[in-house]
Design an enzyme around this catalytic site. Structure first.
Site, mmCIF file in Angstrom:
data_model
loop_
_atom_site.group_PDB
_atom_site.id
_atom_site.type_symbol
_atom_site.label_atom_id
_atom_site.label_comp_id
_atom_site.label_asym_id
_atom_site.label_seq_id
_atom_site.Cartn_x
_atom_site.Cartn_y
_atom_site.Cartn_z
ATOM 1 N N ASP A 30 0.871 -1.180 0.000
ATOM 2 C CA ASP A 30 0.000 0.000 0.000
ATOM 3 C C ASP A 30 0.907 1.229 0.000
ATOM 4 O OD1 ASP A 30 -3.238 0.373 1.254
ATOM 5 O OD2 ASP A 30 -1.936 2.117 0.927
ATOM 6 N N GLY B 169 -4.712 4.939 2.581
ATOM 7 C CA GLY B 169 -4.805 3.837 3.545
ATOM 8 C C GLY B 169 -4.158 4.205 4.878
ATOM 9 N N TYR C 292 -15.197 7.582 -12.124
ATOM 10 C CA TYR C 292 -14.804 6.478 -11.236
ATOM 11 C C TYR C 292 -15.296 5.154 -11.819
ATOM 12 C CZ TYR C 292 -15.209 3.230 -7.354
ATOM 13 O OH TYR C 292 -15.167 2.100 -6.577
ATOM 14 N N ASN D 249 -23.085 -1.195 -1.849
ATOM 15 C CA ASN D 249 -22.590 -0.221 -0.863
ATOM 16 C C ASN D 249 -21.938 -0.897 0.339
ATOM 17 O OD1 ASN D 249 -24.493 1.278 -2.612
ATOM 18 N ND2 ASN D 249 -23.885 2.950 -1.267
ATOM 19 N N ARG E 98 -27.363 15.045 -5.383
ATOM 20 C CA ARG E 98 -25.931 14.994 -5.720
ATOM 21 C C ARG E 98 -25.829 14.516 -7.167
ATOM 22 N NH1 ARG E 98 -22.122 11.264 -1.971
ATOM 23 N NH2 ARG E 98 -23.201 9.618 -3.095
HETATM 24 N N1 UDP Z 1 -25.997 10.510 0.804
HETATM 25 C C1 UDP Z 1 -26.628 11.588 1.413
HETATM 26 N N2 UDP Z 1 -25.873 12.401 2.196
HETATM 27 C C2 UDP Z 1 -24.532 12.217 2.400
HETATM 28 C C3 UDP Z 1 -23.907 11.126 1.781
HETATM 29 C C4 UDP Z 1 -24.671 10.285 0.987
HETATM 30 O O1 UDP Z 1 -27.820 11.798 1.258
HETATM 31 O O2 UDP Z 1 -23.907 13.030 3.113
HETATM 32 C C5 UDP Z 1 -26.783 9.601 -0.040
HETATM 33 C C6 UDP Z 1 -26.319 9.551 -1.471
HETATM 34 O O3 UDP Z 1 -26.950 10.540 -2.222
HETATM 35 C C7 UDP Z 1 -26.715 8.127 -1.885
HETATM 36 C C8 UDP Z 1 -26.630 7.332 -0.582
HETATM 37 O O4 UDP Z 1 -26.639 8.291 0.464
HETATM 38 O O5 UDP Z 1 -28.039 8.121 -2.310
HETATM 39 C C9 UDP Z 1 -25.369 6.494 -0.471
HETATM 40 O O6 UDP Z 1 -24.273 7.333 -0.771
HETATM 41 P P1 UDP Z 1 -22.780 6.871 -0.535
HETATM 42 O O7 UDP Z 1 -21.895 8.046 -0.902
HETATM 43 O O8 UDP Z 1 -22.622 6.299 0.816
HETATM 44 O O9 UDP Z 1 -22.570 5.688 -1.559
HETATM 45 P P2 UDP Z 1 -22.786 5.608 -3.161
HETATM 46 O O10 UDP Z 1 -24.145 5.012 -3.342
HETATM 47 O O11 UDP Z 1 -22.657 6.986 -3.729
HETATM 48 O O12 UDP Z 1 -21.712 4.692 -3.604
#
Ligand code: UDP
Length: 328
Positions: A31, A36, A141, A170, A282
């Site tokens: 790593d 990390g 990504y 997730n 977002r």
């Molecule tokens: N989310 C949110 N507020 C935050 C972070 C995440 O509402 O501060 C929401 C985000 O829009 C998604 C879900 O939580 O719908 C999971 O987001 P995360 O970034 O954990 O994982 P992703 O699904 O983007 O990989």
């Protein structure tokens, strides 16, 4: 059998190293410690600090250790950052993995388990999502992870490199010991942010949109425990060792929870009120991501142990309440 874990000081990598060692498997970690944490590396793993794109560094690891199979986690993984700085992601994720493959082939190492993502699907046409569904990433990504999967496919054809690509939904939760858990800086993921709010480290959580076409308007995700993901890597190593062909598997629980449900569950487990504010969506967030993991269950004989959100969040809370500042 010695396994080399690249990115073994990161969140999913460190949990996989624990799982390997708990299964009595000899484990080497490499790593660069850019994201990390050395504290997350299991004390029984042999650790090398360096970058996967550094041929001399990897030559040294491969000369010192008799590596059988590689598990490759080393990557950047913040979606929002990848939108702002896509070339950073192409360089770190795709170009460095290409350099890694060259060194692997030079040393005649032919088995790799790769950390992929549900982000390769983008906005799905339907759920649950199957491995053969349309691949249309909505951010750099996901694009870099998909490009790597395709590079592996051609490397398999040309050099008989065999790979298993694991598309995580997730990842959440923490090791049962409470010794390691999720800590990113900055933190962007929902569950750690919710629990940091419960700890009083944040005033409130911003909920990104409540006008999605879902039961309560907030986004739905399939949360899968990090130790269950870790176990799937061991199954994938065994699958490759048994001489099976390259393959791709989704890893999720097959159940979706909304952002509001995550907050409510966290309130129940932490016994804290967790304030939130509804904010703008977002960019690039799909409304609903739920995996079909039937293929992994059937072929890898994988079965997630943590099949409730309560169970997943409880382990995460056990880590967060005792590590308010992560590994610092
Ligand atoms: N989310 C949110 N507020 C935050 C972070 C995440 O509402 O501060 C929401 C985000 O829009 C998604 C879900 O939580 O719908 C999971 O987001 P995360 O970034 O954990 O994982 P992703 O699904 O983007 O990989």
């Amino acid at each position: 059998m010695t396994i080399l874990v690249l990115g073994g000081a990161g969140y999913i990598g460190s949990h996989t190293v624990y799982e390997l060692i708990e299964n009595g498997i000899d484990t080497v970690v490499a790593d660069n410690l850019e994201t990390g944490h050395i504290e997350a590396v299991h004390p029984k793993a042999r650790f090398y600090k360096g970058d996967i794109s550094n041929e001399l560094f990897l030559d040294n690891v491969f000369n010192k250790e008799k590596i059988d199979t590689i598990i490759h986690f080393a990557a950047y993984s913040i979606v929002g950052e990848s939108m702002k700085n896509p070339l950073k992601y192409y360089d770190n994720n795709l170009c460095k993995t290409k350099a890694l493959l060259e060194t692997m082939i030079k040393h005649n190492i032919k088995n790799i388990v790769f950390s992929s993502t549900a982000a390769v699907y983008g906005e799905p046409e339907s759920v649950p999502i199957y491995e053969n569904d349309k691949l249309q990433p909505s951010n750099p990504y996901g694009e870099t992870k998909l490009a790597i999967e395709k590079m592996f496919k051609w490397a398999d054809t040309a050099y008989a490199l065999r790979y298993v690509s694991l598309r995580y939904f997730n990842a959440a939760g923490a090791h049962i010991s409470g010794n390691i858990g999720e800590f990113h800086n900055p933190e962007t993921h929902l569950i750690p942010i919710v629990l940091q709010t419960a700890c009083g480290k944040r005033e409130y959580i911003s909920v990104f949109g409540d006008d999605y076409d879902t039961k309560d308007g907030t986004c739905i995700r399939d949360y899968i425990h990090v130790s269950d993901l870790a176990k799937a890597h061991i199954s994938a190593v065994k699958y490759l060792k048994a001489g099976n062909e390259s393959n791709i598997f989704n890893l999720g629980n097959g159940t979706g929870f909304s952002v509001k449900e995550v907050i409510q569950t966290a309130e129940k487990i932490t016994k804290q009120h967790i304030p939130y504010k509804i904010e703008q969506r977002r960019y690039g967030d799909p409304a609903k991501l739920i995996a079909s993991s039937e293929k992994a269950k059937k072929i890898l004989n994988w079965q997630p142990k943590y099949d409730t959100l309560d169970g997943i969040i409880s382990t995460a809370w056990n880590w967060h309440k005792n590590h308010k500042n992560g590994y610092n």
